[in-house]
Write a protein that holds these residues in place. Structure first.
Motif, short mmCIF file in Angstrom:
data_model
loop_
_atom_site.label_atom_id
_atom_site.label_comp_id
_atom_site.label_asym_id
_atom_site.label_seq_id
_atom_site.Cartn_x
_atom_site.Cartn_y
_atom_site.Cartn_z
N GLU A 264 0.84 -1.21 0.00
CA GLU A 264 0.00 0.00 0.00
C GLU A 264 0.87 1.25 0.00
OE1 GLU A 264 -2.36 -0.17 3.56
OE2 GLU A 264 -3.19 -2.13 3.06
N LYS A 266 2.42 4.35 1.47
CA LYS A 266 2.60 4.84 2.83
C LYS A 266 2.43 6.36 2.79
CE LYS A 266 5.55 4.57 6.93
NZ LYS A 266 5.26 5.90 7.46
N ARG A 433 4.65 -3.66 17.38
CA ARG A 433 5.44 -3.42 16.18
C ARG A 433 6.02 -4.76 15.75
NH1 ARG A 433 7.52 1.21 14.17
NH2 ARG A 433 7.41 2.40 16.11
N TRP A 437 3.59 -6.03 9.24
CA TRP A 437 3.63 -4.82 8.43
C TRP A 437 5.10 -4.38 8.35
CZ3 TRP A 437 -0.52 -0.77 10.40
CH2 TRP A 437 -1.80 -1.32 10.27
N LYS A 441 10.77 2.90 3.06
CA LYS A 441 10.68 4.35 2.85
C LYS A 441 11.76 4.82 1.91
CE LYS A 441 10.24 6.09 7.19
NZ LYS A 441 9.72 7.07 8.17
P1 ATP Z 1 7.15 6.85 10.86
O1 ATP Z 1 8.04 7.46 11.87
O2 ATP Z 1 7.88 6.17 9.76
O3 ATP Z 1 6.05 7.73 10.39
P2 ATP Z 1 5.77 5.59 12.91
O4 ATP Z 1 6.78 5.18 13.93
O5 ATP Z 1 4.97 6.81 13.12
O6 ATP Z 1 6.49 5.65 11.52
P3 ATP Z 1 5.22 3.08 11.92
O7 ATP Z 1 4.43 1.94 12.39
O8 ATP Z 1 6.65 2.88 11.98
O9 ATP Z 1 4.81 4.38 12.71
O10 ATP Z 1 4.78 3.41 10.43
C1 ATP Z 1 3.46 3.28 10.13
C2 ATP Z 1 2.79 4.61 10.03
O11 ATP Z 1 2.63 4.94 8.67
C3 ATP Z 1 1.40 4.48 10.57
O12 ATP Z 1 1.36 4.83 11.92
C4 ATP Z 1 0.58 5.39 9.71
O13 ATP Z 1 0.48 6.65 10.34
C5 ATP Z 1 1.39 5.57 8.46
N1 ATP Z 1 0.76 5.00 7.25
C6 ATP Z 1 0.64 5.64 6.06
N2 ATP Z 1 0.08 4.85 5.14
C7 ATP Z 1 -0.18 3.68 5.75
C8 ATP Z 1 -0.76 2.46 5.30
N3 ATP Z 1 -1.17 2.28 4.05
N4 ATP Z 1 -0.85 1.46 6.22
C9 ATP Z 1 -0.44 1.61 7.49
N5 ATP Z 1 0.11 2.74 7.95
C10 ATP Z 1 0.25 3.76 7.09
#
Ligand code: ATP
Length: 607
Positions: A264, A266, A433, A437, A441
């Motif tokens: 998907e 991001k 975590r 998933w 990036k």
């Molecule tokens: P980052 O710092 O990279 O933004 P994070 O630590 O906030 O990541 P992660 O679980 O590492 O959180 O990355 C997932 C985040 O990406 C989710 O919290 C969500 O906000 C965002 N996101 C964007 N598109 C998607 C998607 N298609 N599916 C899931 N999460 C998504």
């Protein structure tokens, strides 16, 4: 006191025993003892008080709103002193809690006169009385609210024993600082109600599904740990979000997720967990704050688009170019957080919600279902509109196809892609975590392929132009196993002059006079902070350093992992300290970086 209540003195004494203890095991034991003694009827209140709160943040309970001046007045009123005298004592002792304690000790005779005068009695303080008074103070509004706050607080102090007075005042000031994170409370609950790791897991799972520690404690205390087994998410109570691992290699990711995946976009926006109950819509942030008021347009969009009566869905809220409909950067969306004029901002920075998951549909708990099933359910109840659409995705097992989709995602303004497992076990793992998933990036064109989010735990005064100002921050990663923060680097570059000028004010509420018990550091900062604020930083590369405690001994004995030439990028106010990059993640990043360097063709003549 009703048998279902508890003396506040017991809590105050426990808090007092905790002071000075930095061993997490000892803290947990003390807490477990307290929770074991606590009657079920008030255990939620006790848990909130330990958290230094009146309820979970997402409930939006107002601040107590007792400023320094009002506090001095309340102490003066309670102990029959003049405000000037109390202020002098506060200046001398530096801690209003200690002042109240001292006055309660010495002012007993005066107190009793006043008590009669103000209608108080020599009643003993119960947990309910203290907690309910705090609530009364928090919810006091309108013209007479100041007076009501003053009288309620003074009334409590009048009846308080010295040790109780100390903690009542500290709670009201927001300065309990017990050094206890949620993970420690979960440990303590598990010890109090069973002790096995299976019990700990059950309690943690329950907390992940319903982010309200007080409620979970109450269920355990009234119905037993077994009752948690059937616990489902509840519309209206936020669930802790599922999180992603990160990796750089598509083949490696595919192997991790089971060969075939949903890939998907991001999106680079703000995560929104949306609860729909009839016409009522609530939007919770990644940190589970209620952000509904910031996105009335999204709330309207969801009300129309989701056809189920009740649902919990998740998606990313992204700023959209009003002219072209293209995705806009995260920074533009964040302007909505700062601006008050939401109506105007809605026009200037319109948003769109890209849905990627569903957690509940009516009363059906979907967290235990595989992702393809969830996505189907989501599609079946969605009538997309201008504000709410599904996330863009493909199902694929072909690395080349995935790389092309990734490049397209970036060209379209996304941050990269999320690669998600779709096998039978691809459930929604709340609060975890994991490798179901995986985020891929875009590269930031440096050896460090990703930014990290670190918690500010202390600071150093600057030199030269920055003389006398906090110019360098000490940053730390989170270690969830021990629930502590371990230092990674000092960062002084990347700040604007304005950032530097505002630094002291920004951190003022979090300054403490000793290293926080949850911080592990070899360095002695000029100023220590409570670990609260999270900064996103990037650097040239990860290096080994004996100065820092993160990943100490993990790669080389006597060395931790640090960042060379770190640069501040932005504050991540959407993240809490426990959402910071973890020690384990930094270790993985370090190992990947080594691999990358090894794979690079070496120039001729070099070994
Ligand atoms: P980052 O710092 O990279 O933004 P994070 O630590 O906030 O990541 P992660 O679980 O590492 O959180 O990355 C997932 C985040 O990406 C989710 O919290 C969500 O906000 C965002 N996101 C964007 N598109 C998607 C998607 N298609 N599916 C899931 N999460 C998504």
């Amino acid at each position: 006191m009703l048998p279902s209540d508890m003396m506040f003195e017991d809590i105050a004494n426990t808090f007092s025993s905790m002071e000075g203890i930095t061993s997490r095991i000892q803290l947990t034991q003390l807490l477990a003892g307290l929770l074991k003694r606590t009657p079920a009827d008030v255990i939620d209140k006790v848990v909130y008080m330990i958290q230094s709160k009146l309820g979970p943040d997402w409930k939006g309970i107002p601040e107590l709103g007792v400023g320094d001046k009002l506090l001095v007045q309340a102490i003066a009123l309670a102990y029959g002193k003049s405000e000037g005298d109390v202020q002098k004592l506060v200046d001398k002792l530096g801690d209003p809690g200690k002042v109240a304690e001292q006055l309660a000790q010495t002012g007993g005779h005066l107190k009793s006169n006043l008590l009669t005068f103000m209608g108080g009695g020599s009643s003993q303080l119960t947990v309910s009385r203290v907690f309910d008074s705090f609530m009364k103070i928090a919810y006091a509004t309108g013209e007479s609210s100041r007076d009501l706050k003053l009288k309620t607080l003074a009334g409590l102090l009048k009846d308080a024993k010295p040790i109780e007075a100390r903690y009542i005042v500290r709670f009201v000031e927001g300065r309990l600082r017990l050094g206890i994170g949620d993970a420690t409370i979960l440990d303590a609950l598990a010890v109090a109600y069973g002790g096995s790791s299976a019990v700990r897991d059950l309690i943690e799972r329950a907390y992940n599904l319903r982010a309200d520690l007080g409620e979970i404690a109450k269920i355990v205390a009234t119905q037993g740990v077994e009752a948690l087994k059937g616990l489902k998410p509840e519309v209206g109570t936020p669930i802790r979000p599922m999180l992603a691992e990160r990796a750089n290699d598509v083949k490696e990711i595919l192997a991790k997720v089971g060969g075939k995946a949903y890939v998907e976009y991001k999106y680079d926006g703000e995560r929104g967990q949306i609860h729909k109950d009839g016409d009522k819509i609530k939007i919770f942030s990644r940190r589970l704050e209620d952000i509904t008021p910031m996105y009335p347009d999204i709330a309207d969009g969801v009300r129309e688009a989701i056809k189920a009566k009740k649902a919990i869905v998740e998606g990313e809220i992204v700023a959209i170019d009003p002219d072209t409909g293209e995705l806009r950067p995260f920074q533009e969306l964040m302007q909505r957080r700062r601006k008050y004029d939401i109506e105007k901002m809605m026009k200037e920075i319109p948003t769109r919600l890209f849905l990627f998951d569903i957690i509940m549909k009516d009363d059906e708990d979907l967290t235990t279902r595989p992702l393809p099933y969830r996505r189907k359910v989501l599609e079946s109840i969605l009538e997309p509109n201008d504000r709410v659409v599904m996330s863009n995705y493909i199902a694929s097992s072909d690395p080349d196809e995935i790389m092309n989709f990734f490049l397209q995602a970036i060209a379209d303004g996304a941050e990269g892609v999320m690669i998600k497992a779709i096998h039978d076990e691809s459930v929604y793992r709340a609060g975890v975590r994991g490798w179901l998933w995986v985020k891929l990036k875009r590269d930031y064109r440096s050896e460090m392929s990703d930014t990290v989010d670190l918690v500010a735990v202390g600071a150093f005064y600057g030199k030269g132009k920055r003389g006398g100002k906090l110019g360098t921050l000490l940053l730390a990663a989170y270690d969830p196993n021990n629930d502590v923060f371990k230092t990674v680097c000092k960062v002084g570059s990347g700040f604007t002059d304005e950032d530097i000028n505002n630094m002291y004010d920004l951190f003022k509420p979090y300054i403490i006079d000793h290293r926080h018990p949850r911080v592990v550091s070899n360095l002695d900062a000029d100023v220590w902070f409570e670990p609260v604020k999270v900064a996103e930083v990037i650097g040239a590369e990860l290096t080994l350093s004996p100065a820092h405690t993160c990943c100490m001994d993990a790669v080389r004995k006597g060395a931790g992992i640090s960042i060379r030439f770190p640069r501040f990028i932005r504050w991540r106010d959407d993240k809490g300290p426990e959402d910071a990059t973890t020690e384990q993640e930094l270790l993985e990043m370090y190992k990947r970086q080594l691999k990358k360097i090894e794979e690079k063709p070496q120039p001729e003549g070099e070994a």
